[in-house]
Design a protein around this motif. Structure first.
Motif, PDB file in Angstrom:
ATOM      1  N   ILE A  13     -10.436  -5.574   4.010  1.00  0.00           N
ATOM      2  CA  ILE A  13     -10.325  -5.064   2.654  1.00  0.00           C
ATOM      3  C   ILE A  13      -9.457  -3.814   2.639  1.00  0.00           C
TER       4      ILE A  13
ATOM      5  N   VAL B 253      -8.429  -0.389   1.481  1.00  0.00           N
ATOM      6  CA  VAL B 253      -9.235   0.607   0.766  1.00  0.00           C
ATOM      7  C   VAL B 253      -8.474   1.868   0.387  1.00  0.00           C
TER       8      VAL B 253
ATOM      9  N   TYR C 242     -14.152  10.307   2.183  1.00  0.00           N
ATOM     10  CA  TYR C 242     -13.992   9.605   0.916  1.00  0.00           C
ATOM     11  C   TYR C 242     -15.111   8.594   0.774  1.00  0.00           C
ATOM     12  N   SER C 243     -15.668   8.504  -0.411  1.00  0.00           N
ATOM     13  CA  SER C 243     -16.711   7.489  -0.545  1.00  0.00           C
ATOM     14  C   SER C 243     -16.134   6.272  -1.259  1.00  0.00           C
ATOM     15  N   ILE C 244     -16.427   5.118  -0.682  1.00  0.00           N
ATOM     16  CA  ILE C 244     -15.863   3.877  -1.210  1.00  0.00           C
ATOM     17  C   ILE C 244     -16.986   2.896  -1.467  1.00  0.00           C
ATOM     18  N   LYS C 245     -17.038   2.398  -2.661  1.00  0.00           N
ATOM     19  CA  LYS C 245     -18.095   1.451  -2.985  1.00  0.00           C
ATOM     20  C   LYS C 245     -17.517   0.046  -2.945  1.00  0.00           C
ATOM     21  N   MET C 246     -18.173  -0.804  -2.151  1.00  0.00           N
ATOM     22  CA  MET C 246     -17.690  -2.183  -2.038  1.00  0.00           C
ATOM     23  C   MET C 246     -18.889  -3.086  -2.198  1.00  0.00           C
ATOM     24  N   ASP C 247     -18.888  -3.904  -3.200  1.00  0.00           N
ATOM     25  CA  ASP C 247     -20.061  -4.744  -3.460  1.00  0.00           C
ATOM     26  C   ASP C 247     -21.315  -3.876  -3.431  1.00  0.00           C
TER      27      ASP C 247
ATOM     28  N   GLU D 179     -21.907   1.101   0.396  1.00  0.00           N
ATOM     29  CA  GLU D 179     -21.118   2.304   0.162  1.00  0.00           C
ATOM     30  C   GLU D 179     -20.651   2.827   1.514  1.00  0.00           C
TER      31      GLU D 179
ATOM     32  N   SER E 221     -20.266  11.355   3.168  1.00  0.00           N
ATOM     33  CA  SER E 221     -18.870  11.617   2.796  1.00  0.00           C
ATOM     34  C   SER E 221     -18.624  13.087   2.451  1.00  0.00           C
TER      35      SER E 221
ATOM     36  N   LYS F  22     -21.755  12.447  -8.604  1.00  0.00           N
ATOM     37  CA  LYS F  22     -20.635  13.336  -8.282  1.00  0.00           C
ATOM     38  C   LYS F  22     -19.395  13.014  -9.104  1.00  0.00           C
TER      39      LYS F  22
ATOM     40  N   VAL G 215     -13.902  11.899  -6.592  1.00  0.00           N
ATOM     41  CA  VAL G 215     -13.721  10.498  -6.967  1.00  0.00           C
ATOM     42  C   VAL G 215     -14.572   9.588  -6.090  1.00  0.00           C
ATOM     43  N   LYS G 216     -15.182   8.618  -6.666  1.00  0.00           N
ATOM     44  CA  LYS G 216     -15.789   7.567  -5.863  1.00  0.00           C
ATOM     45  C   LYS G 216     -14.936   6.320  -6.079  1.00  0.00           C
ATOM     46  N   HIS G 217     -14.342   5.818  -4.998  1.00  0.00           N
ATOM     47  CA  HIS G 217     -13.460   4.663  -5.147  1.00  0.00           C
ATOM     48  C   HIS G 217     -14.304   3.395  -5.158  1.00  0.00           C
ATOM     49  N   THR G 218     -14.113   2.572  -6.145  1.00  0.00           N
ATOM     50  CA  THR G 218     -14.853   1.319  -6.173  1.00  0.00           C
ATOM     51  C   THR G 218     -13.885   0.182  -5.922  1.00  0.00           C
ATOM     52  N   ILE G 219     -14.231  -0.652  -4.963  1.00  0.00           N
ATOM     53  CA  ILE G 219     -13.302  -1.707  -4.570  1.00  0.00           C
ATOM     54  C   ILE G 219     -14.016  -3.044  -4.593  1.00  0.00           C
TER      55      ILE G 219
ATOM     56  N   SER H 227     -10.685  -9.190  -0.929  1.00  0.00           N
ATOM     57  CA  SER H 227      -9.300  -9.188  -1.357  1.00  0.00           C
ATOM     58  C   SER H 227      -8.367  -9.848  -0.358  1.00  0.00           C
ATOM     59  N   GLU H 228      -8.692  -9.790   0.890  1.00  0.00           N
ATOM     60  CA  GLU H 228      -7.784 -10.374   1.879  1.00  0.00           C
ATOM     61  C   GLU H 228      -8.596 -10.923   3.032  1.00  0.00           C
TER      62      GLU H 228
END
Ligand code: SRM
Ligand SMILES: Cc1cc2nc3c(=O)[nH]c(=O)nc-3n(C[C@H](O)[C@H](O)[C@H](O)COP(=O)(O)OP(=O)(O)OC[C@H]3O[C@@H](n4cnc5c(N)ncnc54)[C@H](O)[C@@H]3O)c2cc1C
Ligand code: SF4
Ligand code: FES
Lengths: 106, 806
Positions: free
Chosen positions: A8, A10, A22-27, A30, A57, B603, B795-799, B803-804
């Protein structure tokens, strides 16, 4: 058995600032993504294994470690191991970087 | 190389290994198995942890690096379950097999748990290791009532800890007197009175027969049929040698693993040391004798001819604040003993020395244990006492004279068996100048720590003119360096260091990027020294200051806007209400600081909320000025003599955002009724007819402390001038994370008053303060304006996954 690996994208590598998380939310997951001073990027589950939890994070990054911001546990970014005297392990995720795109492999 | 394996990674075992590394370096290939998931730590200090004086990190005796440096293979969290004495091999619970040429068993002991119904319920624990300690700390956070079974050393230390953790504590004791094996009834009573005054409740002569409750304990039943409630039960009735592995493999055991005078067990090449070992029918439970055993064993294993171990006489102390007691040897008179006694009920001092045939055979001291080392030496060395004064007369001799008069063979560190002579020699031959170094070289002070003041005295006496109090007490900022605060500040100034990174580089930090202790501290000192020129290193701040919001247990944050002096308007209240509604804020609460807090904010919502609020940050999270509480004062109140609200607002507006070593709180009351609680603030102002009293060093937190009167001034501008100077002096001389109350206690109120009495000094301090204050900008507004800040921190990145695929 065939295992499907999901890669994925990101983040853009060049956008990541060293020693920031960095916080990344996936499905339902987190993930905390860190770029450290030597340029390596690591991805861990964004939760300290301390019984009272806490996100990672926002923790202070030093070398290959992050300190849990809530209870100050020292956690290895490489294998997710909590350093003594505390104990535990955070799930880590494999990171791949291709042409400035950071992928997390699930 | 010969293979040395050790089972047990505790205090006695690892000390033995340290001795072996000294006597026979590089002779062994060493493997250690430890059941606990930690490197060797100072078990003694678990009491201090419970009492809140230290933390887990600080009690590690041998960090993992030590094992690495000495090439010791360490398996933690792994127990040895079998010894194959024929094949000379041990087998762990993870199936690992390791061969040995020599094997040390150092498995310590376990808490003795009463074999009564209910002893296995949740909430019942011994007091032995980090796990037990954590369990108690956790219980204290959730539950109210603890019962400690056992009024001995361990039980009382546990009880004191639980009191400090805010629990109600009953101590159940089988006998009529506490610590009856160490104290006579008089001393025991004095102890009980003091502990009761500290808040402990005693249930004497009670035998516990059952633990009540379903899954979790709810209470205890005694033999007489009575019951008490309990949410937590700590059993501290004794220890039991951990001898199972040895026993199952054919090694002779009795109460412990039986050893001879060279710590050899019944099986060749297998030794035992520590609490698991039984020597001449004695099993010891204090480190001093165990360390002696370790020395004997180290010599044996290294093939040196050494002294045999002949048993030890031990002395006992209790590690409870406010209690000073010492006991050794016999306690009870028989027909053949004569007592020498001092009993001063008024001052709470009781001392008794038991003698037989001109020799000391027992010591009990309560309330004053200054002579305990001397008496203990006389006891162990069997010195004839005829013609010597046992107790010193009242007219106190100076401390250093005491040290001078102390014979060289007098024991200074009981735990480690270190004499004055050994300390003096180490100082002289190795050029030691600090307490830390002396501990490191001699081991003195490395266990219970009680002897440290005496070691300091000896250092002072030995160094004479070269003694420098500041260096001697030197403690480094953190484990990344040996540099102290004073040196750090000096070096930053002398070498013109300007960034956190540069400081760590130039001063040769052993950890390139520092840790959570040193980085925030360095960042503070740099900002303090370079005043307006320093660019703050946001990533060296901990989460709250980095995010300008206080993190909560679930990773959300709180938002507390400024409300200068606790004064607000209907319009502002409306705005807060609207924002709370719009962002679904889970909790809106009046804080203890006279303002409104919005709790449970995500946040990513922070910048948006700040923008809509359009109010400055209240810095409820910062090492800076928090709130200035005010009373309504002369504008409305019939008693008010001064305009407390106006002063409060002026103070808060002037000093907000300023970086300080720890948080600073203020209160302003308009008369001595003191409705703003100025008497427990870092700085408090009380209006009187024609002026203001300025109080300092109050604290309403962990160590409650009433403030001291710094001075009385006439006008509001004098208040501002004095406060500016006081705060700047604090900023320049306090250790990072030292509250003003501790700082004033360290420096002395008088000293601070003298410094601030000088007009020129105050002027210079205020100039530096004013220069510093110029640099601050409002952080919430800054975040709203800057995309870069928002992207990096909020920022909280939501993905979307998937995707691949490959
Ligand atoms: C919100 C508030 C409680 C409330 O609901 O009223 C509060 C909340 C916290 N306090 Fe407090 N304190 C609050 C008033 C106080 C007071 C009362 C006062 O200021 O008049 C005290 C005692 C007075 C004093 O400090 O001398 C107080 C003594 C502490 C202490 C102990 C400090 C000490 O030196 O002993 C801590 C721990 C620390 O700072 O290390 C602490 C730490 C905390 C922290 C920051 C804990 C943390 O690190 O997460 C809490 C943040 C909660 C959050 O989620 O935002 N809080 N705290 C109060 C905020 C006031 C404000 O508007 O800024
Ligand atoms: C709260 C408290 C306060 C104390 N206060 C004092 C004091 O003030 N003064 C004083 O002198 N003493 C004090 N003591 C006693 C002191 O701590 C002990 O005497 C000392 O720790 C004993 O050392 P040891 O090496 O024999 O055992 P331990 O330090 O207990 O070490 C034994 C280790 O072996 C491990 N182990 C056991 N079995 C196995 C196995 N099969 N495989 C692998 N590992 C195993 C255990 O998990 C343990 O970590 C106190 C003790 C406690 C609990
Ligand atoms: S402190 Fe004095 S002036 Fe202020 S409200 Fe109380 S009584 Fe009134
Ligand atoms: S007397 Fe315990 S460490 Fe010295």
């Amino acid at each position: 058995m065939i295992k499907t690996l999901t890669r994925i994208p990101v983040a853009n590598y060049s956008n990541l600032k060293a020693r920031a998380g960095y916080s990344i939310k996936m499905d339902d997951k987190e993930i905390a993504l860190f770029k450290i001073s030597n340029g390596n990027v690591y991805a861990l589950e964004n939760r300290s294994p301390h019984p009272k939890g806490g996100v990672l994070s926002e923790g202070l990054v030093s070398g290959e470690f992050v300190y849990c911001p809530v209870f100050d546990w020292k956690i290895s970014l490489i294998d997710g191991k909590v350093q003594a005297p505390d104990d535990g392990q955070v799930t880590t995720f494999q990171v791949e970087i291709h042409e400035d795109i950071v992928f997390i492999v699930l | 190389m010969k293979k040395l394996v050790m089972i047990g990674n505790g205090m006695a075992g690892v000390r033995t290994i340290e001795e072996i590394l000294k006597t026979a370096p590089e002779q062994f290939d060493i493997t250690i198995f430890g059941q606990e998931p930690y490197p060797n730590y100072n078990r003694i200090k678990l009491s201090n942890i419970l009492q809140g004086d230290t933390n887990f990190e600080e009690i590690i005796i041998n960090p993992l690096e030590w094992y690495k440096e000495n090439q010791i293979q360490l398996f933690t969290g792994e127990a040895v379950v079998k010894i194959d004495v024929e094949a000379k091999r041990v087998i762990s619970d993870q199936g690992r097999e390791v061969d040995y040429d020599e094997l040390i068993i150092a498995t310590g002991s376990n808490s003795f748990i009463l074999p009564i119904p209910g002893a296995d319920k949740i909430g019942v624990t011994g007091f032995r290791d980090i796990k037990d300690c954590e369990m108690m700390i956790k219980s204290a956070a959730q539950y109210k009532k603890a019962v400690v079974i056992g009024g001995g050393l361990l039980g009382l230390e546990a009880a004191r800890g639980l009191l400090n953790l805010g629990m109600k504590v009953d101590v159940v004791h089988l006998m009529p007197n506490l610590m009856e094996r160490q104290l006579d009834p008089i001393a025991s009573h004095m102890l009980k009175n003091e502990l009761e005054a500290q808040g402990m409740n005693f249930l004497m002569e009670k035998e516990t027969v059952e633990i009540l409750g379903d899954e979790r304990v709810t209470g205890l039943r005694f033999k007489d049929g009575s019951e008490v409630d309990a949410d937590l039960v700590v059993m501290a009735i004794g220890i039991k040698s951990n001898k199972e592995v040895a026993k199952n493999c054919g090694i002779y055991v009795n109460r412990g693993i039986v050893v001879n005078d060279f710590m050899e067990t019944s099986v060749p090449h297998v030794y035992a040391v520590g609490e698991c070992a039984e020597h001449r029918e004695m099993v010891y439970g204090l480190v001093a004798p165990l360390y002696e055993q370790g020395k004997v064993l180290a010599n044996r294993i290294s093939g040196l001819v050494g002294e045999p171990y002949q048993g030890s006489i031990t002395g006992t102390q209790l590690k409870v604040a406010g209690i000073d007691l010492f006991s050794a040897g016999e306690i009870f008179e028989d027909g053949s003993t004569k007592s020498i006694m001092v009993y001063n009920e008024y001052d709470g001092i009781y001392k008794r020395v038991l003698t037989r045939n001109n020799l000391i055979v027992g010591i009990v001291q309560y309330g004053d244990t200054k002579e305990s080392t001397k008496l203990f030496r006389m006891l162990t060395k069997k010195e004839d006492i005829s013609g010597t004064a046992i107790f010193q007369t009242e007219c106190g001799t100076g401390d250093s004279n005491d040290v001078a008069a102390m014979p060289n063979d007098e024991l200074v560190c009981g735990c480690n068996g270190i004499t004055k002579g050994a300390i003096v020699e180490a100082i002289q031959t190795q050029g030691l100048t600090t307490l830390d170094q002396v501990s490191h070289c001699t081991n003195a002070g490395r266990s219970c720590g009680r002897c440290k003041p005496m070691v300091s005295q000896i250092l002072k006496y030995t160094l004479g003119d070269q003694f420098d109090a500041a260096t001697a007490q030197k403690t480094s900022i953190c484990g990344c360096t040996t540099v102290s605060r004073e040196e750090l500040v000096e070096e930053i100034k002398a070498k013109g260091l300007t960034s956190v990174k540069e400081v760590m580089n130039v001063l040769e930090w052993n950890n390139e990027e520092g840790c959570t202790k040193c980085r925030p501290a360095i960042n503070y000192y740099l900002g303090m020294i370079h005043m307006d020129e320093y660019k703050d290193d946001r990533d060296s701040r901990l989460v709250n200051e980095k995010m300008h919001a206080n993190i909560q247990k679930d990773g959300t944050y709180s938002v507390v806007p400024r409300m200068y002096g606790g004064i607000t308007t209907a319009a502002d209240l409306k705005k807060i209400a609207e924002v709370a509604e719009k962002f679904n804020v889970p909790l809106v609460k009046l804080t203890g600081g006279q303002r409104i807090g919005l709790f449970g904010v995500k946040k990513e919502d922070l910048p948006g909320m700040w923008e809509e609020l359009d109010m400055p940050s209240g810095y409820a999270y910062g090492k800076t000025l928090r709130t200035v509480k005010t009373c309504v004062g002369a504008q409305f109140c019939r008693y008010g003599t001064q305009d407390s609200m106006a002063l409060g607002i002026e103070l808060e507006k002037k000093f907000e955002r300023l970086d300080t070593p720890h948080k600073v709180k203020m209160g302003v009351s308009a008369c001595p009724r003191n409705c703003s609680e100025a008497g427990i603030k870092d700085i408090g102002f009380v209006g009187i007819d024609g002026g203001w009293e300025i109080y300092v060093a109050g604290n309403g937190g962990v160590d409650l402390r009433p403030a001291d009167l710094l001075c009385t001034v006439k006008t509001q501008s004098e208040v501002m001038e004095m406060t500016g100077a006081y705060m700047q002096y604090y900023r320049e001389t306090a250790n990072y994370l030292e509250r003003t109350s501790k700082w004033v206690e360290r420096l002395g109120l008088k000293h601070v008053q003298e410094v601030l009495a000088d007009h020129e000094t105050r002027k210079a301090l205020n100039e530096r303060m004013d220069k510093t204050l110029k640099k601050y900008i409002e952080p919430w507004n800054e975040a709203i304006q800057s995309e870069e800040i928002q992207d990096k921190y909020y920022v909280k990145h939501t993905i979307m996954a998937g995707s691949e695929t490959k």
